[in-house]
Every structure is written in structure tokens, then in C-alpha cells.
Design a protein around this motif. Structure first.
Motif, PDB file in Angstrom:
ATOM      1  N   THR A  74     -55.778  10.566   7.810  1.00 57.30           N
ATOM      2  CA  THR A  74     -54.359  10.385   7.459  1.00 57.30           C
ATOM      3  C   THR A  74     -53.714  11.735   7.134  1.00 57.30           C
ATOM      4  O   THR A  74     -52.548  11.966   7.436  1.00 57.30           O
ATOM      5  CB  THR A  74     -54.204   9.404   6.271  1.00 57.30           C
ATOM      6  N   GLY A  75     -54.511  12.642   6.531  1.00 53.95           N
ATOM      7  CA  GLY A  75     -53.990  13.986   6.250  1.00 53.95           C
ATOM      8  C   GLY A  75     -53.548  14.678   7.538  1.00 53.95           C
ATOM      9  O   GLY A  75     -52.515  15.356   7.575  1.00 53.95           O
ATOM     10  N   PHE A  78     -50.090  13.530   8.589  1.00 49.37           N
ATOM     11  CA  PHE A  78     -49.010  14.185   7.840  1.00 49.37           C
ATOM     12  C   PHE A  78     -48.849  15.649   8.271  1.00 49.37           C
ATOM     13  O   PHE A  78     -47.737  16.141   8.401  1.00 49.37           O
ATOM     14  CB  PHE A  78     -49.256  14.086   6.326  1.00 49.37           C
ATOM     15  N   ARG A  79     -49.981  16.322   8.508  1.00 43.33           N
ATOM     16  CA  ARG A  79     -49.878  17.727   8.950  1.00 43.33           C
ATOM     17  C   ARG A  79     -49.221  17.800  10.328  1.00 43.33           C
ATOM     18  O   ARG A  79     -48.428  18.698  10.598  1.00 43.33           O
ATOM     19  CB  ARG A  79     -51.257  18.392   8.961  1.00 43.33           C
ATOM     20  N   TYR A  99     -44.523  15.230  -1.124  1.00 42.22           N
ATOM     21  CA  TYR A  99     -45.694  14.878  -1.948  1.00 42.22           C
ATOM     22  C   TYR A  99     -46.886  15.722  -1.520  1.00 42.22           C
ATOM     23  O   TYR A  99     -47.626  16.244  -2.341  1.00 42.22           O
ATOM     24  CB  TYR A  99     -46.053  13.397  -1.764  1.00 42.22           C
ATOM     25  N   GLY A 103     -49.517  18.538  -3.370  1.00 45.51           N
ATOM     26  CA  GLY A 103     -50.901  18.109  -3.561  1.00 45.51           C
ATOM     27  C   GLY A 103     -50.990  16.691  -4.097  1.00 45.51           C
ATOM     28  O   GLY A 103     -52.079  16.174  -4.345  1.00 45.51           O
ATOM     29  N   ASP A 104     -49.830  16.039  -4.276  1.00 45.07           N
ATOM     30  CA  ASP A 104     -49.793  14.656  -4.795  1.00 45.07           C
ATOM     31  C   ASP A 104     -50.105  13.653  -3.702  1.00 45.07           C
ATOM     32  O   ASP A 104     -49.881  13.926  -2.517  1.00 45.07           O
ATOM     33  CB  ASP A 104     -48.359  14.347  -5.265  1.00 45.07           C
ATOM     34  N   LEU A 105     -50.530  12.465  -4.109  1.00 46.08           N
ATOM     35  CA  LEU A 105     -50.732  11.414  -3.114  1.00 46.08           C
ATOM     36  C   LEU A 105     -49.382  10.901  -2.627  1.00 46.08           C
ATOM     37  O   LEU A 105     -48.455  10.715  -3.414  1.00 46.08           O
ATOM     38  CB  LEU A 105     -51.515  10.242  -3.721  1.00 46.08           C
ATOM     39  N   VAL A 111     -47.924   5.282   3.257  1.00 49.46           N
ATOM     40  CA  VAL A 111     -49.215   5.436   3.944  1.00 49.46           C
ATOM     41  C   VAL A 111     -49.547   4.155   4.708  1.00 49.46           C
ATOM     42  O   VAL A 111     -49.966   4.196   5.873  1.00 49.46           O
ATOM     43  CB  VAL A 111     -50.337   5.751   2.916  1.00 49.46           C
ATOM     44  N   GLY A 132     -59.948  10.206   4.507  1.00 48.24           N
ATOM     45  CA  GLY A 132     -58.732  10.395   3.692  1.00 48.24           C
ATOM     46  C   GLY A 132     -57.953   9.105   3.502  1.00 48.24           C
ATOM     47  O   GLY A 132     -56.921   9.110   2.833  1.00 48.24           O
ATOM     48  N   PHE A 133     -58.423   8.031   4.039  1.00 48.66           N
ATOM     49  CA  PHE A 133     -57.814   6.710   3.862  1.00 48.66           C
ATOM     50  C   PHE A 133     -58.932   5.682   3.830  1.00 48.66           C
ATOM     51  O   PHE A 133     -59.819   5.749   4.699  1.00 48.66           O
ATOM     52  CB  PHE A 133     -56.852   6.392   5.014  1.00 48.66           C
ATOM     53  N   ARG A 135     -57.244   5.752  -0.150  1.00 51.88           N
ATOM     54  CA  ARG A 135     -57.334   6.717  -1.242  1.00 51.88           C
ATOM     55  C   ARG A 135     -56.959   6.090  -2.579  1.00 51.88           C
ATOM     56  O   ARG A 135     -57.018   6.762  -3.600  1.00 51.88           O
ATOM     57  CB  ARG A 135     -56.373   7.856  -0.958  1.00 51.88           C
ATOM     58  N   GLN A 139     -54.571   0.655  -1.404  1.00 57.96           N
ATOM     59  CA  GLN A 139     -54.773   0.932   0.033  1.00 57.96           C
ATOM     60  C   GLN A 139     -56.048   0.254   0.535  1.00 57.96           C
ATOM     61  O   GLN A 139     -56.088  -0.301   1.636  1.00 57.96           O
ATOM     62  CB  GLN A 139     -54.867   2.438   0.291  1.00 57.96           C
ATOM     63  N   ARG A 207     -54.600  26.024   4.477  1.00 57.54           N
ATOM     64  CA  ARG A 207     -53.642  24.935   4.294  1.00 57.54           C
ATOM     65  C   ARG A 207     -52.812  25.168   3.038  1.00 57.54           C
ATOM     66  O   ARG A 207     -53.320  25.655   2.033  1.00 57.54           O
ATOM     67  CB  ARG A 207     -54.393  23.604   4.136  1.00 57.54           C
ATOM     68  N   ASP A 209     -51.799  23.069   0.961  1.00 58.93           N
ATOM     69  CA  ASP A 209     -52.304  22.314  -0.195  1.00 58.93           C
ATOM     70  C   ASP A 209     -53.698  22.769  -0.620  1.00 58.93           C
ATOM     71  O   ASP A 209     -54.320  22.158  -1.472  1.00 58.93           O
ATOM     72  CB  ASP A 209     -52.252  20.800   0.062  1.00 58.93           C
TER      73      ASP A 209
HETATM   74  P1  AMP Z   1     -56.315  15.373   3.248  1.00 59.03           P
HETATM   75  O1  AMP Z   1     -56.309  16.249   4.436  1.00 59.03           O
HETATM   76  O2  AMP Z   1     -57.016  14.058   3.498  1.00 59.03           O
HETATM   77  O3  AMP Z   1     -56.813  16.067   2.014  1.00 59.03           O
HETATM   78  O4  AMP Z   1     -54.783  14.968   2.964  1.00 59.03           O
HETATM   79  C1  AMP Z   1     -53.799  15.950   2.697  1.00 59.03           C
HETATM   80  C2  AMP Z   1     -52.680  15.335   1.881  1.00 59.03           C
HETATM   81  O5  AMP Z   1     -52.054  14.275   2.629  1.00 59.03           O
HETATM   82  C3  AMP Z   1     -53.090  14.707   0.566  1.00 59.03           C
HETATM   83  O6  AMP Z   1     -53.195  15.657  -0.479  1.00 59.03           O
HETATM   84  C4  AMP Z   1     -51.941  13.720   0.344  1.00 59.03           C
HETATM   85  O7  AMP Z   1     -50.765  14.406  -0.080  1.00 59.03           O
HETATM   86  C5  AMP Z   1     -51.676  13.221   1.754  1.00 59.03           C
HETATM   87  N1  AMP Z   1     -52.505  12.040   2.063  1.00 59.03           N
HETATM   88  C6  AMP Z   1     -53.418  11.934   3.078  1.00 59.03           C
HETATM   89  N2  AMP Z   1     -53.958  10.720   3.109  1.00 59.03           N
HETATM   90  C7  AMP Z   1     -53.408  10.026   2.088  1.00 59.03           C
HETATM   91  C8  AMP Z   1     -53.589   8.699   1.594  1.00 59.03           C
HETATM   92  N3  AMP Z   1     -54.447   7.848   2.162  1.00 59.03           N
HETATM   93  N4  AMP Z   1     -52.845   8.331   0.516  1.00 59.03           N
HETATM   94  C9  AMP Z   1     -51.957   9.167  -0.061  1.00 59.03           C
HETATM   95  N5  AMP Z   1     -51.764  10.422   0.344  1.00 59.03           N
HETATM   96  C10 AMP Z   1     -52.473  10.863   1.421  1.00 59.03           C
END
Ligand code: AMP
Length: 262
Positions: A74-75, A78-79, A99, A103-105, A111, A132-133, A135, A139, A207, A209
Motif C-alpha cells: 500500500t505504501g 501512495f508513493r 499523512y 509519517g502518520d497512518l 486506505v 503494509g496492509f 495496519r 483494516q 524516502r 518518511d
Molecule cells: P510503507 O512503505 O508501508 O512504510 O508505507 C509508507 C506510508 O504510507 C506509511 O507511513 C503511511 O503513511 C502510508 N500507509 C501505507 N500503508 C498504509 C496502511 N495500510 N494504513 C495507513 N497508512 C498506510
């Protein structure tokens, strides 16, 4: 591969081209150009758990090579959205990126909508590996209902465990390819040429974050919201905890042995 196009027991599919993750990264209207890489007799449907920076992304790459599943992070979605222009992004997605920068969820609703648009990836006959899902417990419950309603069963949940100070060391040295998203570490998994991706030759970046102030927020989010998933999946008999100490290859071998023994 045998005459029916199935992978034989000891065969890896590392030699085959990489998965096309267009449908996952861009969303429901898009299709994969190569779904799935091979017919798999018993597809794996795996979730990876663990604090940010514990090495889930690297293990996901290695496991996907072996299992023939697609890496659904999932990250990464978003990227990928960060590269879109403002008018291509929905208000919910713009909000989600704020968010993420802190670094916040991202809120559960955003999501879950995003994953809901990619249901065909969860139904894929090649299986999946979720990184990453989920989290949060909300969810995880939503995913459970979604999979149940499609008659899809999880194979295992791998929980990677490592002391926090080691995780912080890993995060600070982590570099990611701007194009293909391959993950490196300046000390433990350096690229052949400094700051350059071995796979596609593009630039490696830190990155946003992975900066110290965002890392602190991410660790708190993990402790408060994600750690409870360990118990959630333990209760369902799916949890396999893996010590995440050592080189990526050692951790991978440990994971593989645990998966076979389960
Ligand atoms: P990751 O690469 O999995 O560390 O995700 C990077 C960022 O994307 C996280 O710090 C959150 O801001 C967001 N993110 C990714 N997956 C989720 C999720 N399942 N729930 C909430 N936020 C998420």
C-alpha cells in the motif's frame, strides 16, 4: 515448468520477467500486462507484518520471486500517487499524501477505498503478498470480510521481529530506486554502483518518511495501531513470527523454512 505450465516443486521463477503491477499501483480501471506470470497450482496469499524498516519490502521481493505472487504494497501505491499531478489526484488521495509525509497512518477509510478499487489483485489466481496492509485492526477486519465474501483464504501471516534500535539503523541507511522501487541499504545491501539501481540504472533516493522526525511518528503509529495485529492473527492460527536479525538472505531462508514447516 512441467508440461501443464505449472511450476515444479523445486523450481523458482526468478528467471521469468517481473510481475507487472500496473493494476495495483494505478487502480481498478487499469489491467496487468502480464497476469499472473505462471499458473500456480496452490497460490500463496500472505500478509507481512512488522515495524516500518524491519525489512518487509526486501523479504517481499525475495518471497515473490520464489512463490510467483505479486507484491502488493500500500505504501508503494501512495508513493506512486506522489508522482501524479495535482489535478489527477482525488481530495482523499491528496490528504493521504500529507499523512504519509508526516509519517502518520493514512485514515482507514481512504486506505480501504483504495484497496477496494484493487479487488482483482486480491482475487488474482497467482495469489498475493500484502506488505503494509492491514495496519490497523479495523483494516484487518475489513480485509477479513472482503476475502471471506470472495471465498479467498489467507495462507499465512509472517511477523518480522527486531529490536527498535536495529530498526532505526536499517531505516537510516535505506535507499529506494526512484523508478522500479527496488530497495537497498548503504551498508548491508549496497548497489554495485553507488546511488544507482542494479536493476534499472535509475537514481537511488532516501524516502521522505525515512527522515528522523517522520521515523519517530511511524514507530509510534506501529506500536499503537499495528502491533495489536499480532494477537489478531495469532487468534486465527495464521501467525508465524520470524526473527529479523541477519542478512536479507538469512532472514529469507528462515522465512522459507518456517513457511514450509507451517
Ligand atoms: P510503507 O512503505 O508501508 O512504510 O508505507 C509508507 C506510508 O504510507 C506509511 O507511513 C503511511 O503513511 C502510508 N500507509 C501505507 N500503508 C498504509 C496502511 N495500510 N494504513 C495507513 N497508512 C498506510
Amino acid at each position: 515448468m512441467n508440461k501443464n505450465g505449472l511450476l515444479t516443486q523445486n523450481e523458482t521463477i526468478a528467471a521469468l520477467p517481473k510481475h507487472d503491477r500496473t493494476a495495483w499501483l494505478k487502480g481498478g480501471k487499469h489491467s496487468c500486462l502480464m497476469p499472473p506470470r505462471a499458473q500456480i497450482s496452490k497460490p500463496s496469499r500472505i500478509i507481512l507484518l512488522g515495524a516500518p524498516g524491519v525489512g518487509k519490502g526486501t523479504q517481499a521481493e525475495l518471497l515473490c520471486e520464489r512463490l510467483g505472487t505479486c507484491h502488493l504494497s500500500t505504501g508503494d501505491v501512495f508513493r506512486a500517487a506522489k508522482c501524479c499531478s495535482d489535478n489527477e489526484l482525488s481530495p482523499a488521495m491528496k490528504n493521504a499524501l500529507d499523512y504519509m509525509r508526516r509519517g502518520d497512518l493514512v485514515p482507514d477509510e481512504t486506505v480501504l477505498n483504495m484497496v477496494g478499487e484493487r479487488l482483482k489483485c486480491l482475487n488474482c489466481s497467482g495469489g498475493f503478498l500484502l506488505d503494509g496492509f492491514p495496519r490497523t485492526v479495523a483494516q484487518a477486519k475489513a480485509l477479513e470480510q472482503l476475502l471471506e465474501s470472495h471465498g479467498v483464504k489467507l495462507t499465512s501471516v509472517f511477523n518480522y521481529d527486531l529490536p527498535i534500535e536495529k530498526i532505526v539503523a536499517r531505516i537510516s541507511g535505506r535507499r529506494t530506486c526512484a523508478s522500479c522501487k527496488a530497495v537497498y541499504h548503504v551498508a548491508t545491501r549496497p548497489p554495485k554502483i553507488a546511488d544507482t539501481c542494479d536493476q534499472c540504472g535509475d537514481k537511488l533516493l532516501q524516502r521522505e518518511d525515512d527522515r528522523p522526525e517522520a521515523v519517530k511518528v511511524r514507530m509510534e503509529a506501529y506500536e499503537n495501531s499495528t502491533r495489536p495485529l499480532i494477537e489478531f492473527y495469532q487468534q486465527r492460527g495464521l501467525l508465524i513470527t520470524i526473527e529479523a536479525e541477519g542478512s536479507p538472505e538469512e532472514i529469507y531462508q528462515r522465512t522459507w523454512r518456517a513457511a514450509k514447516a507451517s
